[in-house]
Motif scaffolding. Sequence first.
Motif, PDB file in Angstrom:
ATOM      1  N   LEU A 171       1.166  -1.398  -0.106  1.00  0.00           N
ATOM      2  CA  LEU A 171      -0.177  -0.081   0.243  1.00  0.00           C
ATOM      3  C   LEU A 171       0.731   1.522   0.475  1.00  0.00           C
ATOM      4  O   LEU A 171       0.964   1.792  -0.694  1.00  0.00           O
ATOM      5  CB  LEU A 171      -0.986   0.124   1.361  1.00  0.00           C
ATOM      6  N   ALA A 172       1.719   1.116   1.178  1.00  0.00           N
ATOM      7  CA  ALA A 172       2.798   2.587   0.843  1.00  0.00           C
ATOM      8  C   ALA A 172       3.938   2.263  -0.761  1.00  0.00           C
ATOM      9  O   ALA A 172       4.033   3.939  -0.534  1.00  0.00           O
ATOM     10  CB  ALA A 172       3.565   2.260   1.993  1.00  0.00           C
ATOM     11  N   ALA A 173       4.010   1.838  -1.223  1.00  0.00           N
ATOM     12  CA  ALA A 173       4.838   1.661  -2.752  1.00  0.00           C
ATOM     13  C   ALA A 173       4.011   2.038  -3.138  1.00  0.00           C
ATOM     14  O   ALA A 173       4.260   3.008  -4.218  1.00  0.00           O
ATOM     15  CB  ALA A 173       5.407  -0.053  -2.949  1.00  0.00           C
ATOM     16  N   ALA A 174       2.785   1.872  -3.608  1.00  0.00           N
ATOM     17  CA  ALA A 174       2.006   1.933  -4.396  1.00  0.00           C
ATOM     18  C   ALA A 174       1.241   3.695  -4.013  1.00  0.00           C
ATOM     19  O   ALA A 174       1.651   4.567  -5.039  1.00  0.00           O
ATOM     20  CB  ALA A 174       0.015   1.059  -4.243  1.00  0.00           C
ATOM     21  N   PHE A 175       1.398   4.083  -3.191  1.00  0.00           N
ATOM     22  CA  PHE A 175       1.045   5.271  -3.081  1.00  0.00           C
ATOM     23  C   PHE A 175       2.204   6.741  -3.365  1.00  0.00           C
ATOM     24  O   PHE A 175       2.735   6.970  -3.931  1.00  0.00           O
ATOM     25  CB  PHE A 175       1.317   5.430  -1.934  1.00  0.00           C
ATOM     26  N   GLN A 176       3.561   5.714  -2.981  1.00  0.00           N
ATOM     27  CA  GLN A 176       4.864   6.325  -3.442  1.00  0.00           C
ATOM     28  C   GLN A 176       5.145   6.189  -4.729  1.00  0.00           C
ATOM     29  O   GLN A 176       5.419   7.160  -5.504  1.00  0.00           O
ATOM     30  CB  GLN A 176       6.265   5.765  -3.057  1.00  0.00           C
ATOM     31  N   LEU A 177       4.520   5.077  -5.770  1.00  0.00           N
ATOM     32  CA  LEU A 177       4.869   5.038  -6.412  1.00  0.00           C
ATOM     33  C   LEU A 177       3.911   6.399  -8.384  1.00  0.00           C
ATOM     34  O   LEU A 177       3.773   6.492  -8.722  1.00  0.00           O
ATOM     35  CB  LEU A 177       3.913   4.139  -7.616  1.00  0.00           C
ATOM     36  N   HIS A 192      -0.116  17.647   6.741  1.00  0.00           N
ATOM     37  CA  HIS A 192      -1.158  16.832   6.040  1.00  0.00           C
ATOM     38  C   HIS A 192      -1.898  16.168   7.196  1.00  0.00           C
ATOM     39  O   HIS A 192      -0.464  15.034   7.608  1.00  0.00           O
ATOM     40  CB  HIS A 192      -1.040  16.234   5.100  1.00  0.00           C
ATOM     41  N   PRO A 193      -3.103  15.928   7.767  1.00  0.00           N
ATOM     42  CA  PRO A 193      -3.665  14.744   7.845  1.00  0.00           C
ATOM     43  C   PRO A 193      -4.169  13.058   7.242  1.00  0.00           C
ATOM     44  O   PRO A 193      -3.483  12.419   8.265  1.00  0.00           O
ATOM     45  CB  PRO A 193      -5.458  14.749   7.917  1.00  0.00           C
ATOM     46  N   LEU A 194      -2.916  12.876   6.215  1.00  0.00           N
ATOM     47  CA  LEU A 194      -3.325  11.512   5.343  1.00  0.00           C
ATOM     48  C   LEU A 194      -2.152  11.199   6.413  1.00  0.00           C
ATOM     49  O   LEU A 194      -1.585   9.746   6.266  1.00  0.00           O
ATOM     50  CB  LEU A 194      -3.739  11.953   4.123  1.00  0.00           C
ATOM     51  N   GLU A 195      -0.990  11.999   5.854  1.00  0.00           N
ATOM     52  CA  GLU A 195       0.827  11.509   6.398  1.00  0.00           C
ATOM     53  C   GLU A 195       0.323  11.814   7.339  1.00  0.00           C
ATOM     54  O   GLU A 195       1.033  10.616   8.350  1.00  0.00           O
ATOM     55  CB  GLU A 195       1.247  13.236   5.978  1.00  0.00           C
ATOM     56  N   ARG A 196      -0.247  12.727   8.300  1.00  0.00           N
ATOM     57  CA  ARG A 196      -0.209  12.101   9.933  1.00  0.00           C
ATOM     58  C   ARG A 196      -0.709  11.605  10.536  1.00  0.00           C
ATOM     59  O   ARG A 196      -0.560   9.999  11.273  1.00  0.00           O
ATOM     60  CB  ARG A 196      -1.076  13.653  10.655  1.00  0.00           C
ATOM     61  N   TRP A 197      -2.302  10.790   9.738  1.00  0.00           N
ATOM     62  CA  TRP A 197      -2.823   9.784  10.585  1.00  0.00           C
ATOM     63  C   TRP A 197      -2.767   8.946   9.416  1.00  0.00           C
ATOM     64  O   TRP A 197      -2.956   7.029  10.173  1.00  0.00           O
ATOM     65  CB  TRP A 197      -4.031   9.976  10.882  1.00  0.00           C
ATOM     66  N   GLY A 198      -2.564   8.795   8.414  1.00  0.00           N
ATOM     67  CA  GLY A 198      -2.886   7.562   7.343  1.00  0.00           C
ATOM     68  C   GLY A 198      -1.483   6.663   7.664  1.00  0.00           C
ATOM     69  O   GLY A 198      -1.318   6.056   7.699  1.00  0.00           O
ATOM     70  N   MET A 199      -0.870   7.410   7.395  1.00  0.00           N
ATOM     71  CA  MET A 199       1.217   6.739   6.890  1.00  0.00           C
ATOM     72  C   MET A 199       1.317   7.126   8.047  1.00  0.00           C
ATOM     73  O   MET A 199       1.920   6.092   7.901  1.00  0.00           O
ATOM     74  CB  MET A 199       1.738   7.832   6.559  1.00  0.00           C
ATOM     75  N   GLY A 200       0.612   7.643   9.040  1.00  0.00           N
ATOM     76  CA  GLY A 200       1.373   7.185  10.583  1.00  0.00           C
ATOM     77  C   GLY A 200       1.540   6.455  11.157  1.00  0.00           C
ATOM     78  O   GLY A 200       2.016   5.274  12.013  1.00  0.00           O
ATOM     79  N   GLY A 201      -0.044   5.866  11.029  1.00  0.00           N
ATOM     80  CA  GLY A 201      -0.691   4.601  11.577  1.00  0.00           C
ATOM     81  C   GLY A 201      -0.337   3.465  10.824  1.00  0.00           C
ATOM     82  O   GLY A 201      -0.087   2.140  11.593  1.00  0.00           O
ATOM     83  N   LEU A 202       0.029   3.579   8.856  1.00  0.00           N
ATOM     84  CA  LEU A 202       0.868   2.109   8.786  1.00  0.00           C
ATOM     85  C   LEU A 202       1.832   1.838   9.387  1.00  0.00           C
ATOM     86  O   LEU A 202       2.306   0.815   9.611  1.00  0.00           O
ATOM     87  CB  LEU A 202       0.686   2.761   7.088  1.00  0.00           C
ATOM     88  N   THR A 203       2.321   2.753   9.505  1.00  0.00           N
ATOM     89  CA  THR A 203       3.684   3.136  10.113  1.00  0.00           C
ATOM     90  C   THR A 203       3.978   2.411  11.103  1.00  0.00           C
ATOM     91  O   THR A 203       4.797   1.439  11.890  1.00  0.00           O
ATOM     92  CB  THR A 203       5.262   3.660   9.970  1.00  0.00           C
ATOM     93  N   ALA A 242       1.266  17.599  -0.414  1.00  0.00           N
ATOM     94  CA  ALA A 242       0.886  17.579   0.019  1.00  0.00           C
ATOM     95  C   ALA A 242       0.923  16.790   1.892  1.00  0.00           C
ATOM     96  O   ALA A 242       1.491  17.056   2.706  1.00  0.00           O
ATOM     97  CB  ALA A 242      -0.057  18.681   0.320  1.00  0.00           C
ATOM     98  N   ALA A 243       0.460  15.834   0.815  1.00  0.00           N
ATOM     99  CA  ALA A 243       0.657  14.278   1.823  1.00  0.00           C
ATOM    100  C   ALA A 243       2.062  13.223   2.247  1.00  0.00           C
ATOM    101  O   ALA A 243       2.331  12.411   2.603  1.00  0.00           O
ATOM    102  CB  ALA A 243      -0.246  13.315   1.588  1.00  0.00           C
ATOM    103  N   ALA A 244       2.855  14.001   1.059  1.00  0.00           N
ATOM    104  CA  ALA A 244       4.429  13.437   2.185  1.00  0.00           C
ATOM    105  C   ALA A 244       5.522  14.769   2.398  1.00  0.00           C
ATOM    106  O   ALA A 244       5.383  15.637   0.983  1.00  0.00           O
ATOM    107  CB  ALA A 244       4.442  12.452   0.177  1.00  0.00           C
TER     108      ALA A 244
END
Length: 130
Positions: free
Chosen positions: A15-21, A106-117, A31-33
């Motif tokens: 999922l994280a790799a797809a976001f980076q791609l 950005h909320p996606l970076e903070r809560w989305g990617m923060g939760g993922l990591t 803004a979310a990266a």
Amino acid sequence: MTESLAVAACGLLLLAAAFQLALTAGAPWAAAAYGGRAARSDGRLPGRYRAASLVAAVVLVGIGWLLLLRGGVVGSASESPALTVACWGLAVLFAVNTAGNLAGRHPLERWGMGGLTACLTVLCVLLALG
């Protein structure tokens, strides 16, 4: 049990790799990266950050493969001490990354990617414990 943990971790990594791609391909989610600091006015990343996102995607897939090895999903090296050490190292890496994500704007970076990591941190610890 370790197989399920490894598959779950690999799913999150994909999922994280797809976001980076997507960022590499020019998706307007900059803004979310990278703390939102690299976003251009059109929402995309500049070239060097897009290249960094491509490298990040490749690294994330490589980490996924390593975790699948540790979980015994692929290969036969699941009991390797080197894989155990690697899982502990990845747990530390993802914990530090979580702190960085939680500091993002950005909320996606903070809560989305923060939760993922954060989840990846826990999964790596559990895989290290075997």
